[in-house]
Structures are given as structure tokens and as C-alpha cells.
Enzyme design. Structure first.
Site, PDB file in Angstrom:
ATOM      1  CE  LYS A 198       4.979  26.903 -11.392  1.00 32.44           C
ATOM      2  NZ  LYS A 198       5.903  25.823 -11.339  1.00 32.44           N
ATOM      3  CE  LYS A 213       4.978  27.077 -15.166  1.00 33.93           C
ATOM      4  NZ  LYS A 213       5.740  25.997 -14.778  1.00 33.93           N
TER       5      LYS A 213
END
Ligand code: PBG
Length: 323
Positions: A195, A248
Site C-alpha cells: 500500500k 494499492k
């Protein structure tokens, strides 16, 4: 003489269909949804046209529509009233709080719906951070205790999959052990493995009123310049027992999705995040692009890059157009 004419495989739609390598299906998608105690029915998020904060009742109606389209996997995020926020995210394990109660109701009403819960402090944090704040720092190990408590509470409420989105070190293993110790061996972990500290999360933070009150998230989320570091995170989350690993954002990180695909046997998820959605919607509203065409091209690119699962705010409208 030209021996090789790749255009022959593009000469009409039927041939093109035969040679198409990547297909999207409704089963690929997880639909993120926002639940709020602060709205009457539903309230559109200005930076995310077509996406709403739902009251618990309106949320059930929305989910029913999705289930009828064959869209059955949901990532649920809570919009928490400001006065309930603190530095230990205590509202996150309040059984009578909005989030846990909503999960229970959903599982009673729609046992067939797959519920993926968010394990992170930021929606409940008075600082808008994903960890406990001490002297301006985000403290890792104290945060783990809170994340474990949160994950257990969500499992108790009926979560099928818990999804730690915080990027603290060691959290997958810590949560796995905590769940197993309580007997929740069947609750899965979808890890936000790579992330990145990204500008693409802006509209999501509008949706939850969760923007950090000081500083940024660069001491825990990854540097967008790094790819080998993503492999390190992949190795750790795999060893710690993740059932799914996620990249992400998706669009600016398609190379990372591919690196994951080539280096893991776990299912790969990708989060087509709020800013990616907002850009397409904004340009579409101005008629600067053909919105649906661009949407489908982006979703295909994420799957082609190697994602098995796509979290996307486009999931419902894609399903409406294709199911
Ligand atoms: C935080 C969290 C974020 C998103 C999901 N969980 C944002 C952040 O790190 O501030 C972003 C999702 C999106 O932009 O759609 N735990």
C-alpha cells in the site's frame, strides 16, 4: 510478400472475441461501500459522483440491488461521527457501534453476501492516522494490539474476511494468531500488502472525514518509487499467513501487480482507488473522455496486469452494464 498479418485476427468481432486474452466477469469484483450514522438515507460524496454514504437501512437496499446483479463481495468502511474518535480507536470494538451492528444485520439478512471488513484505526482516530500517536509518532506495536481487538470484534460480528489496511509491521501474523486463539480459524485475511503513500486516496478521505490531522502517512505507507520493497512486504505477509495479497492503488502500480503475480501463488487483489475513480468521473462529466470505454479499459488493464480480484467503485455500474 507479408507472411505475418496480425490484423487477420482482428478482422471481425467474432474473431476478435475468439482471440481475446482477458475477460472481466462480475465474480472478479469487490464493491467498496460506506456506512454512516450521520446521514438519513444516502448522501453522495462530492468527489465521487455515484458513490454514497449510506444509512444502515439504505445500505441493505443497495446491497440487495448488487446481489441481484450477481455482485456478492463487499468491502465495508465506516464513517464515524467526530465525537466518537479517539487515539485508541475505541469505537472500533464497540459492539453497539454503527459498524459492528451493521455487519451483524447484513449477515442476518444476506448470509450469502461476502463481507470484507476494514482493519485500520484511521476512521476512528482523532488524529486521522492508522496507528496510535505518541509524541507525533505512529507507534507500531501498540497499534497491533488494537488491530487484533478490532479484527476479533469484526469476526464476532460475522466478517468473512478481515482486511488490514494500516501497513504496520507484523500485523498479519499478529491478527492471524489473535483470530485463531479465539477460534476464528475460518476468518480469512486479505492483506493490503503493498500500500503506497498515494495522492489517489483524497476522495476516500473525504468520504470518511479521515484525512490525517497532522503530517502524512509516509512512515508506514510505501514510497511510490519502490518496487523491490513491495516484494519484501509480499514475502512477509505470505509467511505471516495472508490468504490474499493486495496492491494499492492499482492504476499507477500495474507493474507491482505483475511483480506480485510472477512471485506469488496467492490470489492477487488490486484496489482501483477513489482518486482513480474520481478522475474518470470528472473527465466523463466534462465529456472529455468516453467514460464507460475508459472505465472498461482501466478495469481490463488491472486484470491483464495479473490481478485476480479488483476492488472498484465502478463494480456496480460495470455489473449493471454487463450482467
Ligand atoms: C486507510 C485506507 C485508505 C483507503 C482505504 N483504507 C486511505 C488512506 O490510507 O488514507 C483508500 C481507499 C481509496 O482511496 O479508495 N486505512
Amino acid at each position: 510478400m507479408i507472411l505475418h498479418r496480425p490484423r487477420r485476427n482482428r478482422k471481425n468481432q467474432v474473431v476478435r472475441n475468439l482471440v481475446q486474452e482477458t475477460h472481466l466477469i462480475v465474480n472478479d469484483f469487490i464493491y467498496p461501500l460506506f456506512v454512516s450514522s450521520e446521514v438519513k438515507d444516502k448522501q453522495e460524496i462530492p468527489s465521487m459522483p455515484g458513490i454514497f454514504r449510506f444509512s444502515p437501512n439504505a445500505l441493505l437496499r443497495e446491497m440487495e440491488e448488487c446481489l441481484n446483479l450477481g455482485l456478492s463481495a463487499f468491502a465495508l468502511f465506516p464513517h464515524i461521527a467526530e465525537h466518537l474518535k479517539d487515539n485508541s480507536a475505541s469505537e472500533s470494538w464497540n459492539e453497539d457501534g454503527l459498524y459492528l451492528k451493521t455487519i451483524k444485520t447484513i449477515k442476518e439478512k444476506f448470509p450469502e453476501a461476502l463481507i470484507i471488513t476494514d482493519v485500520a484505526m484511521d476512521p476512528y482516530s482523532s488524529f486521522g492516522h492508522d496507528g496510535v500517536v505518541e509524541n507525533g509518532e505512529i507507534v507500531n506495536d501498540k497499534t497491533l494490539e488494537i488491530l487484533a481487538k478490532m479484527a476479533i470484534a469484526q469476526a464476532q460480528a460475522g466478517a468473512d474476511i478481515v482486511a488490514p489496511s494500516d501497513m504496520m509491521d507484523g500485523r498479519v501474523g499478529f491478527i492471524r494468531k489473535a483470530l485463531d486463539d479465539k477460534g476464528f480459524t475460518n476468518v480469512s485475511i486479505l492483506a493490503y500488502t503493498a500500500k503506497y503513500a498515494s495522492g489517489f486516496y483524497g476522495p476516500f478521505r473525504d468520504a470518511l472525514d479521515s484525512a490525517p490531522k497532522f503530517g502524512d502517512k509516509k512512515t508506514y505507507q510505501m514510497n511510490p518509487a519502490n518496487s523491490r520493497e513491495a516484494l519484501r512486504e509480499l514475502e512477509l505477509d505470505t509467511l505471516e499467513g495472508a490468504d490474499f495479497v493486495m496492491v494499492k492503488p492499482a492504476l499507477a502500480y500495474l507493474d507491482i501487480i505483475r511483480v506480485f503475480r510472477d512471485n506469488s501463488h496467492l490470489p492477487i487483489a488490486a484496489y482501483n482507488v477513489s482518486g482513480e475513480y474520481a478522475m474518470v468521473k470528472a473527465a466523463g462529466q466534462k465529456n472529455w473522455i468516453d467514460e464507460k470505454r475508459v472505465r472498461d479499459e482501466i478495469l481490463l488493464s488491472i486484470k491483464r496486469a495479473g490481478a485476480d480480484i479488483i476492488l472498484s467503485y465502478f463494480a456496480k455500474e460495470w455489473a449493471m452494464d454487463n450482467c
